[in-house]
Scaffold this motif. Structure first.
Motif, PDB file in Angstrom:
ATOM      1  N   LEU A  58       0.837  -1.192   0.000  1.00 43.94           N
ATOM      2  CA  LEU A  58       0.000   0.000   0.000  1.00 43.94           C
ATOM      3  C   LEU A  58       0.876   1.248   0.000  1.00 43.94           C
ATOM      4  CD1 LEU A  58      -2.783   1.416   0.393  1.00 43.94           C
ATOM      5  CD2 LEU A  58      -2.459   1.073   2.863  1.00 43.94           C
ATOM      6  N   PHE A  59       0.633   2.140  -0.967  1.00 35.24           N
ATOM      7  CA  PHE A  59       1.298   3.437  -0.979  1.00 35.24           C
ATOM      8  C   PHE A  59       0.377   4.449  -0.333  1.00 35.24           C
ATOM      9  CE2 PHE A  59       1.887   7.615  -3.002  1.00 35.24           C
ATOM     10  CZ  PHE A  59       3.195   7.871  -2.598  1.00 35.24           C
ATOM     11  N   LEU A  60       0.866   5.110   0.709  1.00 36.05           N
ATOM     12  CA  LEU A  60       0.061   6.069   1.459  1.00 36.05           C
ATOM     13  C   LEU A  60       0.472   7.499   1.130  1.00 36.05           C
ATOM     14  CD1 LEU A  60      -0.282   4.794   5.143  1.00 36.05           C
ATOM     15  CD2 LEU A  60      -1.922   4.640   3.277  1.00 36.05           C
ATOM     16  N   ASN A  61      -0.483   8.258   0.619  1.00 38.75           N
ATOM     17  CA  ASN A  61      -0.320   9.695   0.475  1.00 38.75           C
ATOM     18  C   ASN A  61      -0.966  10.336   1.702  1.00 38.75           C
ATOM     19  OD1 ASN A  61      -1.044  12.473  -0.142  1.00 38.75           O
ATOM     20  ND2 ASN A  61      -0.492  12.022  -2.253  1.00 38.75           N
ATOM     21  N   PRO A  62      -0.197  11.090   2.514  1.00 39.16           N
ATOM     22  CA  PRO A  62      -0.751  11.642   3.762  1.00 39.16           C
ATOM     23  C   PRO A  62      -2.001  12.481   3.559  1.00 39.16           C
ATOM     24  CG  PRO A  62       1.626  11.887   3.739  1.00 39.16           C
ATOM     25  CD  PRO A  62       1.229  11.401   2.377  1.00 39.16           C
ATOM     26  N   ALA A  63      -2.062  13.234   2.474  1.00 33.81           N
ATOM     27  CA  ALA A  63      -3.241  14.079   2.247  1.00 33.81           C
ATOM     28  C   ALA A  63      -4.511  13.240   2.181  1.00 33.81           C
ATOM     29  CB  ALA A  63      -3.068  14.877   0.962  1.00 33.81           C
ATOM     30  N   VAL A  64      -4.407  12.071   1.571  1.00 34.90           N
ATOM     31  CA  VAL A  64      -5.558  11.175   1.481  1.00 34.90           C
ATOM     32  C   VAL A  64      -5.852  10.553   2.843  1.00 34.90           C
ATOM     33  CG1 VAL A  64      -6.438   9.054   0.434  1.00 34.90           C
ATOM     34  CG2 VAL A  64      -5.142  10.696  -0.951  1.00 34.90           C
ATOM     35  N   VAL A  65      -4.808  10.142   3.537  1.00 36.70           N
ATOM     36  CA  VAL A  65      -4.985   9.500   4.839  1.00 36.70           C
ATOM     37  C   VAL A  65      -5.681  10.444   5.808  1.00 36.70           C
ATOM     38  CG1 VAL A  65      -3.796   8.490   6.817  1.00 36.70           C
ATOM     39  CG2 VAL A  65      -2.955   8.046   4.513  1.00 36.70           C
ATOM     40  N   TRP A  66      -5.266  11.698   5.828  1.00 39.86           N
ATOM     41  CA  TRP A  66      -5.864  12.655   6.757  1.00 39.86           C
ATOM     42  C   TRP A  66      -7.331  12.920   6.415  1.00 39.86           C
ATOM     43  CZ3 TRP A  66      -0.793  15.674   5.823  1.00 39.86           C
ATOM     44  CH2 TRP A  66       0.207  15.183   6.684  1.00 39.86           C
ATOM     45  N   ILE A  85       3.671  -1.187   3.870  1.00 44.36           N
ATOM     46  CA  ILE A  85       3.184   0.169   3.635  1.00 44.36           C
ATOM     47  C   ILE A  85       4.361   1.068   3.298  1.00 44.36           C
ATOM     48  CG2 ILE A  85       2.121   2.200   4.691  1.00 44.36           C
ATOM     49  CD1 ILE A  85       0.443   0.329   6.401  1.00 44.36           C
ATOM     50  N   VAL A  86       4.247   1.781   2.203  1.00 43.82           N
ATOM     51  CA  VAL A  86       5.224   2.807   1.831  1.00 43.82           C
ATOM     52  C   VAL A  86       4.513   4.149   1.927  1.00 43.82           C
ATOM     53  CG1 VAL A  86       6.705   3.741   0.016  1.00 43.82           C
ATOM     54  CG2 VAL A  86       6.556   1.264   0.363  1.00 43.82           C
ATOM     55  N   MET A  87       5.030   5.012   2.769  1.00 44.63           N
ATOM     56  CA  MET A  87       4.366   6.288   3.031  1.00 44.63           C
ATOM     57  C   MET A  87       5.188   7.445   2.490  1.00 44.63           C
ATOM     58  SD  MET A  87       3.653   8.038   6.736  1.00 44.63           S
ATOM     59  CE  MET A  87       3.780   9.834   6.855  1.00 44.63           C
ATOM     60  N   LEU A  88       4.513   8.374   1.840  1.00 48.14           N
ATOM     61  CA  LEU A  88       5.134   9.618   1.415  1.00 48.14           C
ATOM     62  C   LEU A  88       5.170  10.547   2.619  1.00 48.14           C
ATOM     63  CD1 LEU A  88       6.235  11.375  -0.922  1.00 48.14           C
ATOM     64  CD2 LEU A  88       3.892  12.198  -1.248  1.00 48.14           C
ATOM     65  N   SER A  89       6.344  10.748   3.170  1.00 43.82           N
ATOM     66  CA  SER A  89       6.496  11.586   4.360  1.00 43.82           C
ATOM     67  C   SER A  89       7.157  12.900   3.976  1.00 43.82           C
ATOM     68  CB  SER A  89       7.282  10.830   5.439  1.00 43.82           C
ATOM     69  OG  SER A  89       7.306  11.565   6.649  1.00 43.82           O
ATOM     70  N   MET A 164      10.489  10.739  -6.839  1.00 47.10           N
ATOM     71  CA  MET A 164       9.823  10.245  -5.631  1.00 47.10           C
ATOM     72  C   MET A 164       9.042   8.978  -5.955  1.00 47.10           C
ATOM     73  SD  MET A 164       8.165  13.662  -3.993  1.00 47.10           S
ATOM     74  CE  MET A 164       8.678  15.246  -4.630  1.00 47.10           C
ATOM     75  N   GLY A 165       8.328   9.003  -7.075  1.00 52.23           N
ATOM     76  CA  GLY A 165       7.544   7.845  -7.476  1.00 52.23           C
ATOM     77  C   GLY A 165       8.403   6.627  -7.721  1.00 52.23           C
ATOM     78  N   ALA A 166       9.582   6.838  -8.320  1.00 53.06           N
ATOM     79  CA  ALA A 166      10.483   5.718  -8.604  1.00 53.06           C
ATOM     80  C   ALA A 166      11.006   5.089  -7.316  1.00 53.06           C
ATOM     81  CB  ALA A 166      11.644   6.193  -9.470  1.00 53.06           C
ATOM     82  N   VAL A 167      11.344   5.914  -6.336  1.00 58.09           N
ATOM     83  CA  VAL A 167      11.839   5.391  -5.064  1.00 58.09           C
ATOM     84  C   VAL A 167      10.722   4.661  -4.323  1.00 58.09           C
ATOM     85  CG1 VAL A 167      12.755   6.028  -2.790  1.00 58.09           C
ATOM     86  CG2 VAL A 167      13.679   7.112  -4.852  1.00 58.09           C
ATOM     87  N   ALA A 168       9.531   5.251  -4.303  1.00 55.09           N
ATOM     88  CA  ALA A 168       8.411   4.613  -3.611  1.00 55.09           C
ATOM     89  C   ALA A 168       8.055   3.273  -4.247  1.00 55.09           C
ATOM     90  CB  ALA A 168       7.199   5.538  -3.622  1.00 55.09           C
ATOM     91  N   ALA A 169       8.056   3.215  -5.573  1.00 53.87           N
ATOM     92  CA  ALA A 169       7.744   1.961  -6.254  1.00 53.87           C
ATOM     93  C   ALA A 169       8.786   0.899  -5.940  1.00 53.87           C
ATOM     94  CB  ALA A 169       7.656   2.196  -7.763  1.00 53.87           C
TER      95      ALA A 169
END
Length: 275
Positions: A58-66, A85-89, A164-169
């Motif tokens: 699961l890729f978590l975008n904080p804006a969506v999580v909040w 879980i990979v989170m964009l922090s 950022m997308g490449a690292v998260a993937a």
């Protein structure tokens, strides 16, 4: 299967593309699945439905999580069998500081702690300044050749969202980033004035940045895209960065095996927005 939240956003869209290019099964969560433009083979669903059954990552975008609630989403992830879980922090999170003093860092660190508490595998991707922050100047650039803003000499190392997308993937697909929090920057430190000049060079116009006062900038920001608290925090950071080159992180190249994209490359990719 990998589920990507914020799948049509600045970063999520690149995560989706990287995963799809790698041949992974991807479910893209977005507010409007019918309008989503996604790579061939990628399925879309509504974010608020939280369709996580069958997902392993699961890729978590904080804006969506909040928006949907961290507790609800993370509990659903555990129940659905998500393993990682990979989170964009944010690089505003300081690893050696607890509690965090910066409100941006504090908010991201609180969500990181919630992710850690699930007991699932995690990676926290911590980028600094987004290259896309330059989109705040679009209207001024369309209207004339001068961009007005605070602290012309404030130095940042803006990172292309594709990196950022490449690292998260990679963090979702491979095991070597589990438990890590790579801090990401672009490959060069640039002042705000430098960034505006580069935009001008790419789009063929003589643009320049003209500094306004701290107070005037705060007024604009607080009545625009951020809260007064965040405006104050950002302006403090900008003031501290004047004439101080940003250290360049090697993490994009270490993780992806290639140098990070330059700010000029980002402008070329987004040039249509400035015309």
């Amino acid at each position: 299967m990998f589920v990507v939240t914020g799948a049509t956003g600045n970063v999520g869209g690149h995560v989706v593309k990287e995963l799809a290019d790698a041949g992974a099964e991807v479910l893209a969560l977005t507010r409007d699945p019918e309008a989503a433009r996604l790579p061939e083979g990628v399925r879309a669903a509504r974010t608020d439905e939280l369709p996580l059954t069958g997902a392993t990552g699961l890729f978590l975008n904080p804006a969506v999580v909040w928006q949907v609630g961290a507790g609800k989403l993370l509990e659903r992830a555990k129940e659905s069998g998500v393993r990682r879980i990979v989170m964009l922090s944010s690089s505003s999170v300081l690893a050696d500081l607890d509690p965090q003093e910066n409100p941006i860092g504090a908010r991201h660190r609180a969500l990181e702690a919630d992710v850690e508490a699930t007991g699932l595998e995690w990676t926290f991707v911590r980028p600094g300044a987004f290259a896309a922050n330059a989109m705040q100047w679009v209207d001024q650039i369309k209207a004339g050749d001068v961009v007005y803003g605070p602290y012309a000499g404030a130095q940042m190392a803006p990172i292309h969202e594709a990196d950022m997308g490449a690292v998260a993937a990679r963090a979702l697909l491979a095991d070597d980033l589990v438990g890590q929090s790579p801090e990401l920057t672009g490959p060069e430190s640039l002042s705000f004035a430098d960034q505006v000049r580069i935009i001008g060079e790419v789009i063929g116009r003589p643009l320049r940045y003209e500094e306004i006062s701290h107070e005037a900038a705060r007024e604009r920001m607080a009545h625009g895209f951020v809260t007064p608290e965040i405006a104050d925090s950002l302006l403090r950071v900008f003031a501290e960065c004047v004439d101080r080159p940003q250290p360049i992180s090697p993490e994009v190249e270490r993780v992806t095996g290639r140098p990070g994209r330059t700010f000029a490359q980002w402008v070329e990719d987004c040039a249509a927005a400035f015309h």
